[in-house]
Design a protein around this motif. Structure first.
Motif, PDB file in Angstrom:
ATOM      1  N   UNK A  52      20.944  17.512  19.953  1.00 55.68           N
ATOM      2  CA  UNK A  52      19.656  17.728  19.297  1.00 55.68           C
ATOM      3  C   UNK A  52      18.547  17.249  20.224  1.00 55.68           C
ATOM      4  N   UNK A  53      17.373  17.697  19.899  1.00 55.12           N
ATOM      5  CA  UNK A  53      16.177  17.124  20.506  1.00 55.12           C
ATOM      6  C   UNK A  53      15.165  16.889  19.397  1.00 55.12           C
ATOM      7  N   UNK A  54      14.539  15.810  19.477  1.00 53.20           N
ATOM      8  CA  UNK A  54      13.583  15.535  18.411  1.00 53.20           C
ATOM      9  C   UNK A  54      12.784  14.285  18.680  1.00 53.20           C
ATOM     10  N   UNK A  55      11.841  14.080  17.808  1.00 56.34           N
ATOM     11  CA  UNK A  55      10.963  12.909  17.867  1.00 56.34           C
ATOM     12  C   UNK A  55      11.254  12.029  16.653  1.00 56.34           C
ATOM     13  N   UNK A  56      11.396  10.768  16.901  1.00 58.94           N
ATOM     14  CA  UNK A  56      11.586   9.871  15.764  1.00 58.94           C
ATOM     15  C   UNK A  56      10.325   9.837  14.907  1.00 58.94           C
ATOM     16  N   UNK A  57       9.192   9.942  15.557  1.00 55.04           N
ATOM     17  CA  UNK A  57       7.920  10.026  14.837  1.00 55.04           C
ATOM     18  C   UNK A  57       6.966  10.819  15.708  1.00 55.04           C
ATOM     19  N   UNK A  71      21.788   8.837  23.158  1.00 52.78           N
ATOM     20  CA  UNK A  71      20.393   9.313  23.089  1.00 52.78           C
ATOM     21  C   UNK A  71      19.600   8.740  24.263  1.00 52.78           C
ATOM     22  N   UNK A  72      18.700   9.548  24.746  1.00 52.21           N
ATOM     23  CA  UNK A  72      17.846   9.139  25.861  1.00 52.21           C
ATOM     24  C   UNK A  72      16.597  10.034  25.835  1.00 52.21           C
ATOM     25  N   UNK A  73      15.532   9.610  26.464  1.00 54.08           N
ATOM     26  CA  UNK A  73      14.320  10.426  26.486  1.00 54.08           C
ATOM     27  C   UNK A  73      14.568  11.742  27.198  1.00 54.08           C
ATOM     28  N   UNK A  74      14.163  12.814  26.577  1.00 52.50           N
ATOM     29  CA  UNK A  74      14.380  14.142  27.142  1.00 52.50           C
ATOM     30  C   UNK A  74      13.606  14.283  28.448  1.00 52.50           C
ATOM     31  N   UNK A  75      14.276  14.914  29.399  1.00 54.34           N
ATOM     32  CA  UNK A  75      13.627  15.149  30.681  1.00 54.34           C
ATOM     33  C   UNK A  75      13.632  13.941  31.581  1.00 54.34           C
ATOM     34  N   UNK A  94      23.349  25.104  25.967  1.00 51.69           N
ATOM     35  CA  UNK A  94      23.681  24.762  24.586  1.00 51.69           C
ATOM     36  C   UNK A  94      22.609  25.288  23.650  1.00 51.69           C
ATOM     37  N   UNK A  95      22.979  25.327  22.410  1.00 52.95           N
ATOM     38  CA  UNK A  95      21.963  25.600  21.385  1.00 52.95           C
ATOM     39  C   UNK A  95      21.501  24.247  20.866  1.00 52.95           C
ATOM     40  N   UNK A  96      20.394  23.791  21.460  1.00 53.90           N
ATOM     41  CA  UNK A  96      19.878  22.475  21.109  1.00 53.90           C
ATOM     42  C   UNK A  96      19.064  22.593  19.826  1.00 53.90           C
ATOM     43  N   UNK A  97      19.450  21.826  18.844  1.00 51.53           N
ATOM     44  CA  UNK A  97      18.763  21.889  17.557  1.00 51.53           C
ATOM     45  C   UNK A  97      17.553  20.970  17.570  1.00 51.53           C
ATOM     46  N   UNK A  98      16.646  21.337  16.755  1.00 52.81           N
ATOM     47  CA  UNK A  98      15.463  20.482  16.597  1.00 52.81           C
ATOM     48  C   UNK A  98      15.772  19.392  15.585  1.00 52.81           C
ATOM     49  N   UNK A  99      15.446  18.166  15.943  1.00 47.17           N
ATOM     50  CA  UNK A  99      15.794  17.015  15.106  1.00 47.17           C
ATOM     51  C   UNK A  99      14.520  16.338  14.632  1.00 47.17           C
ATOM     52  N   UNK A 100      14.428  16.210  13.348  1.00 46.53           N
ATOM     53  CA  UNK A 100      13.238  15.587  12.777  1.00 46.53           C
ATOM     54  C   UNK A 100      13.535  14.137  12.438  1.00 46.53           C
ATOM     55  N   UNK A 101      12.640  13.275  12.787  1.00 40.45           N
ATOM     56  CA  UNK A 101      12.824  11.860  12.500  1.00 40.45           C
ATOM     57  C   UNK A 101      12.604  11.560  11.032  1.00 40.45           C
ATOM     58  N   UNK A 102      13.286  10.555  10.566  1.00 38.68           N
ATOM     59  CA  UNK A 102      13.131  10.108   9.185  1.00 38.68           C
ATOM     60  C   UNK A 102      12.758   8.639   9.214  1.00 38.68           C
ATOM     61  N   UNK A 103      11.517   8.367   8.855  1.00 42.84           N
ATOM     62  CA  UNK A 103      11.018   6.984   8.876  1.00 42.84           C
ATOM     63  C   UNK A 103      11.244   6.331  10.238  1.00 42.84           C
ATOM     64  N   UNK A 104      11.027   7.101  11.263  1.00 43.95           N
ATOM     65  CA  UNK A 104      11.158   6.548  12.610  1.00 43.95           C
ATOM     66  C   UNK A 104      12.571   6.499  13.115  1.00 43.95           C
TER      67      UNK A 104
END
Lengths: 193, 932
Positions: B583-588, B529-533, B499-509
């Motif tokens: 997507x993949x990203x960090x909430x913070x 959603x789940x922790x990547x890897x 897939x083309x996994x998009x980068x996801x930016x967290x907003x206020x956590x």
């Protein structure tokens, strides 16, 4: 009868006299503290020198000769004090009601209860072979009030003060007399042994 | 005659005076004055008879005759009794001292005689010899003024009067009476304020005054509890401060004593019948307060609490509550009841209405839940207030089947996955769960395979044996039954690489997601959603959304800062869920928890190549945005480079000199840099380059020498002419058997002439010292050799005063000739810097130069003789002046024109070689001559 009681009675008498003496000492301290509390309430009494005759006199009983008779003598005075104290309580409750529950009121009740116990214990001592004065007639509360020179609250305060002084005096006398009584009994027991 | 006239005048005057005293001119003296003291009220009532209506009154303190009152009053006679009466209020208690009163009548023209004094005896009369104080037990309002008097006992002195703890100024009223006046009295204590009279030695007497307030009660309200009687209550006002029983406030309600208030010290009164108008009178010795209230009975209904509250029927979702009333009259009363439900921390109220209400059905309860119920009622018409509340009653509802589960299936590979379901809340489980039943079926197999799981399980692994999808149904079970099964079909597994996994930016956590609506999402969407890897038992979370939604926010509650999440959106339809976006990203984002690994330096010449590996994803805690390379100095880091491409994991540091270096490499995320990894390197010489650096110049120099040699060889004739011209042979006057040759001067290997400058010497003069060759280096520090001078040393002349002992020591190891020369203190010699041969040179040396053809026999002896001779007697001979006529000059002529060393200032062509004279055809000569 006395011979039959030789083996057990002395121990009981000794302990009863000892307990009565200890109770008299405790009561004396209570009465002293009660007077202190009353003086804190009525500050003028700290400068007051009591005058007039004693409220409780020794005329009720001729001068005692033996210690046992002295115990009876003191007991008669304590009975009179008990009557005065009860009159005092009645009068104060009548005047002030029962809603006041300070240390003075609490100790006043304690003194009355312990004085009753002391009268009972000394009466028990006298009943077991020791002579005593004839019981005093019951005190009427109006009688106490008549003894003050004037009527009114001030006179009642002076009278209360004098009653408390009588309590201190006679509980002290009772303490000493009962201690002497106990010592004599203890000495007799030692001689018997 | 005159005597009669005088008598007549006297008589007339006497008659006139008599007429005036008898009321014709002067009013008659008031008669029958009586006094009636009211001691508690401190008033004195006077009564008298008189025809006048205007009187003068005077009142004295009897003993000291101090006037207390002198007043003219108009008093009319009582029409019935004919008596005049007047009352005087004394500021002092009347007992304080005796008072005397008299009165006289007054008209407009004259006054009568004073009536006889009327005395009211006080308590200070001699027959009352004791001490007294007045007034006793008086009750007065706060702020009032008041006078007290003390009657001192006979034969006793007076000291002072104390008001409470305050000493007062006393005024003497009589022989035994003293008085004080207290103004603005404060409120008393519980037992009143003591006023004490002291003598010098004891307490004489005293009194107590009670200072307080009149009643301050307010707010009378009457109501009925039984629809017949009345209860009136009010608020106690300000404390009257009057504790004595006789001074307490007394209450009456509509004229009747209020026993509840007077005896029980409460602030309510009851009445057996309802009266529409109520009056409460509160009275104490200092005042009276009157309170009123007026109302209809129906307007003041205050119901009692419901009795015997109980539940007659309990179901899972409802219960029936029943109670009774202790007052029969309530049964016909239209009332409203409020029921309050408490469950856990929540409470709610519900109102019910009806005549004589005694039961209600509680709807909307939750199964298997605890409730606490309280109930209170009031009159529906002319509602006055809620009645008393019943005691709490506990209800526990029955169980019911659980709600359907929220189920999702997560595939971690193409043929393995896991069914997850969310635990049911208490509200949804409807009773303690016994477990779960998981059933699965595939298209290729008929029927369902069911597995029962204990209540603590919330997942079940799924293995796809073949390519067909599996449908899983999960149901919860409690004692009341089984819930509706929730089904889910295995979604197709799609790896991130597919897939083309998009980068996801967290907003206020949180993650704010939005996606394009999908027409096939007939059953809505699932956001997962789940922790990547993550592998194994992953904390997979999901949210099912209706088809109308195309956005969702994953709240920070279910996300952990610094953890990378894979967020996917699936569309739900009748078949398997279809992945729409990932997507993949960090909430913070946070700084990396670990530095880069395998950091290593590699020296290449003067460059260093730093290389490293990125930290593991779990330690990155954010997207790596690049690396920074620092050069670590003693106390700080110098930024060398900032690599913004996280894929670049090496860096070349160029142009470093030979030294030690310490480099720090830090990875950074949007939250900042990590702690950094450090590596140190010591730059070393490159051996290959070292060889190149040495051999190349040597080769070049060698080549140059060859070229010069070739060139010189080719041009040897020119060189010979230029540098080695033909030297004419000497003209020998005598017979010289030996062949002639050039003077070969060989420098002494052990003695050099050094030109030194000595600060002890005259700077205008310089000395010439023979210096042992082996000491040359060691003495270089102290002795400066003029090796750089272009001027040949041979041509220099020095004047020096010789004779310094120290210099003699310095040259002690030199040749004898040199020593003799230096040691000479007798002659100041100027000479050329020609080195004298040393003794070691044998025949090549000597006190002076000798002709080369000289015999070599006995050189040592000859040398010593010469040495002694020269040193002791003659010393050096001047050599600077060339005299061709002299033998010495002729001997030296052989050395003239010979090349000299630029450093040694000696002739390069030696005087002799070994013990034989060197033939002129030396190797150099041969070279120049072209001989081999």
């Amino acid at each position: 009868m006395e011979g039959a009681a030789d083996s057990d009675t002395p121990v009981t008498e000794r302990s009863a006299a000892d307990r009565a003496a200890a109770l008299a000492r405790l009561l004396h301290r209570d009465c002293t503290r009660l007077l202190e509390l009353y003086k804190e309430r009525e500050s003028f009494l700290s400068q007051h020198a009591p005058g007039g005759e004693r409220l409780v006199t020794l005329a009720l009983c001729p001068e005692a000769l033996s210690t046992g008779e002295q115990v009876g003598h003191v007991r008669s005075a304590l009975r009179r004090c008990m009557g005065l104290l009860e009159c005092l309580i009645v009068r104060e409750v009548e005047e002030m009601g029962e809603e006041l529950e300070g240390e003075y009121e609490s100790l006043r009740k304690t003194v009355r209860d312990r004085l009753g116990h002391l009268l009972h214990s000394t009466g028990a001592l006298l009943e077991e072979g020791e002579g005593g004065c004839p019981p005093s007639p019951p005190l009427q509360c109006t009688e106490g009030q008549d003894e003050v020179e004037a009527s009114g609250s001030f006179a009642a305060k002076i009278w209360t003060y004098r009653v408390l002084l009588e309590l201190i005096h006679w509980t002290d006398s009772a303490s000493q007399t009962l201690h002497l009584f106990h010592s004599e009994k203890h000495g007799q027991q030692q001689q018997l042994l | 005659m005159q005597g009669w006239v005088t008598l007549a005048l006297l008589l007339s005057l006497g008659v006139k005076r008599s007429l005036t005293q008898n009321g014709l001119g002067e009013p008659p003296v008031p008669r029958g004055l009586t006094s009636n003291p009211d001691l508690p009220a401190q008033t004195l009532s006077l009564r008298w008879q008189s025809d006048s209506s205007l009187f003068d009154l005077e009142i004295f303190h009897t003993e000291l005759m101090n006037v207390v009152l002198n007043e003219t009053v108009a008093v009319k006679a009582d029409p019935v009794t004919g008596l005049h009466s007047w009352t005087w209020h004394s500021p002092l208690p009347l007992e304080c001292t005796s008072l005397s009163v008299h009165i006289r009548a007054r008209n407009q023209l004259s006054v009568s005689q004073w009536s006889p004094l009327q005395t009211i005896p006080g308590s200070d009369i001699p027959v009352k010899s004791e001490s007294y104080m007045f007034p006793q037990d008086k009750m007065v309002p706060v702020g009032s003024n008041m006078s007290f008097c003390c009657i001192v006992k006979e034969k006793e002195d007076f000291k002072e009067i104390m008001y409470g703890r305050q000493e007062m100024n006393a005024t003497r009223l009589s022989r035994r009476t003293y008085a004080i006046t207290v103004t603005n009295q404060p409120a008393s204590g519980n037992t009143g304020t003591n006023v004490i009279c002291f003598s010098q030695r004891l307490t004489l007497t005293g009194a107590v005054v009670f200072v307080g307030y009149p009643p301050g009660d307010e707010g009378l309200v009457c109501e009925t509890r039984d629809l017949a009687s009345a209860e009136c209550s009010w608020k106690k006002g300000r404390d009257t401060r009057l504790r004595m029983k006789r001074s307490r406030t007394k209450y009456t309600l509509n004229g009747r004593d209020c026993l509840e208030a007077n005896e029980k010290k409460t602030w309510w009164c009851s009445s057996k019948v309802w009266e529409e108008n109520w009056t409460l009178v509160a009275r104490n010795p200092l005042g009276t307060v009157q309170l009123t209230d007026s109302a209809q009975l129906t307007d003041r209904v205050h119901l009692l609490a419901p009795a015997n509250v109980t539940v007659v029927e309990v179901k899972a979702w409802s219960a029936t509550l029943q109670w009774s009333w202790s007052v029969a009259a309530y049964k016909k009363l239209e009332m409203v009841c409020q029921l309050r439900l408490f469950t856990h921390e929540l409470s709610s109220t519900r109102n019910y209405g009806g005549p004589g209400l005694s039961s209600v059905v509680l709807e909307g309860l939750w199964p298997d839940s605890d409730y606490t119920v309280t109930l209170r009622c009031g009159s529906k018409h002319s509602f006055w207030k809620w009645g008393d509340e019943s005691g709490p009653y506990r209800i526990h509802t029955k169980m019911d089947r659980p709600d359907a589960l929220d189920v999702w299936m997560w595939m971690d590979s193409s043929n393995t996955g896991c069914v997850f379901w969310k635990p049911l809340s208490v509200r949804k489980s409807h009773g303690a769960l016994d477990g779960y039943e998981v059933s699965q079926s595939s298209a290729e197999e008929d029927g369902w395979t069911t597995v029962s799981l204990p209540p603590g399980n919330f997942s079940y692994p799924i293995i796809l044996n073949n390519s067909s999808d599996i449908t899983v149904a999960v149901a919860a079970r409690n004692p009341a039954g089984l819930s509706q099964p929730s089904t889910v079909t295995t979604p197709a597994y799609r790896a991130d690489s597919q897939l083309s996994v998009s980068e996801l930016l967290g907003t206020n956590g949180s993650f704010v997601l939005s996606w394009e609506p999908n027409v096939n999402a007939s059953s809505g969407y699932v956001v997962e959603w789940f922790p990547t890897g993550c592998s194994g038992l992953c904390p997979v979370d999901w949210k099912k959304l209706p088809e109308s939604d195309s956005s969702f926010t994953v709240n920070s509650d279910s996300l952990v800062a610094g953890v990378r999440y894979t967020v996917s959106v699936y569309s739900l339809s009748t078949g398997a869920p279809l992945l729409l976006q990932r997507w993949q990203g960090y909430s913070q984002e946070m700084i990396p928890s670990q530095s880069v690994s395998e950091l290593s330096p590699n020296q290449t010449g003067s460059d260093v190549l730093l290389s490293w590996r990125a930290t593991d994803m779990k330690q990155q805690r954010g997207f790596i945005r690049g690396y920074t390379i620092y050069l670590a100095n003693a106390a700080h880091l110098d930024l060398i480079a900032n690599i913004t491409d996280p894929e670049v994991q090496s860096y070349r540091v160029k142009g470093l000199s030979l030294s030690s270096y310490k480099f720090v490499v830090k990875a950074y995320t949007s939250a900042g840099e990590d702690a950094g990894a450090t590596v140190a390197i010591k730059m070393e010489m490159d051996t290959d380059m070292l060889f190149v650096g040495i051999l190349v110049p040597l080769g070049i120099m060698f080549c140059c020498l060859i070229l010069i040699s070739i060139c010189c060889y080719k041009k040897r004739e020119w060189v010979k002419k230029a540098f080695y011209p033909e030297i004419p042979g000497p003209k020998v006057p005598g017979d010289w058997s030996s062949p002639q040759g050039p003077l070969d001067v060989k420098p002494s290997p052990h003695s050099l002439v050094h030109i030194v400058e000595s600060p002890e010497w005259d700077f205008t003069k310089e000395g010439l010292f023979p210096v042992p060759e082996e000491e040359e280096e060691s003495e270089n520090d102290n002795i400066e050799v003029d090796t750089d001078s272009d001027e040949p040393a041979l041509l220099r002349y020095y004047n020096q005063v010789v004779g310094d002992g120290s210099h003699s020591n310095q040259v002690s190891d030199s040749s004898g000739s040199s020593t003799a020369s230096v040691g000479s203190t007798q002659t100041e010699i100027t000479y050329a810097g020609i080195q004298s041969p040393t003794s070691s040179q044998g025949v090549c040396g000597g006190g002076s130069y000798r002709p080369q053809m000289q015999s070599v026999a006995g050189p040592k002896i000859e040398f010593e003789a010469d040495f002694q001779d020269d040193g002791l007697n003659t010393g050096y001979k001047p050599q600077g002046s060339w005299q061709l006529d002299s033998p010495e000059a002729e001997n030296l002529s052989g050395s003239l024109g010979s090349p000299t060393s630029v450093t040694s200032s000696q002739f390069l062509i030696p005087e002799c070689s070994e013990e034989k004279p060197q033939p002129p055809n030396t190797w150099f000569h041969n070279l120049l001559s072209g001989k081999s």
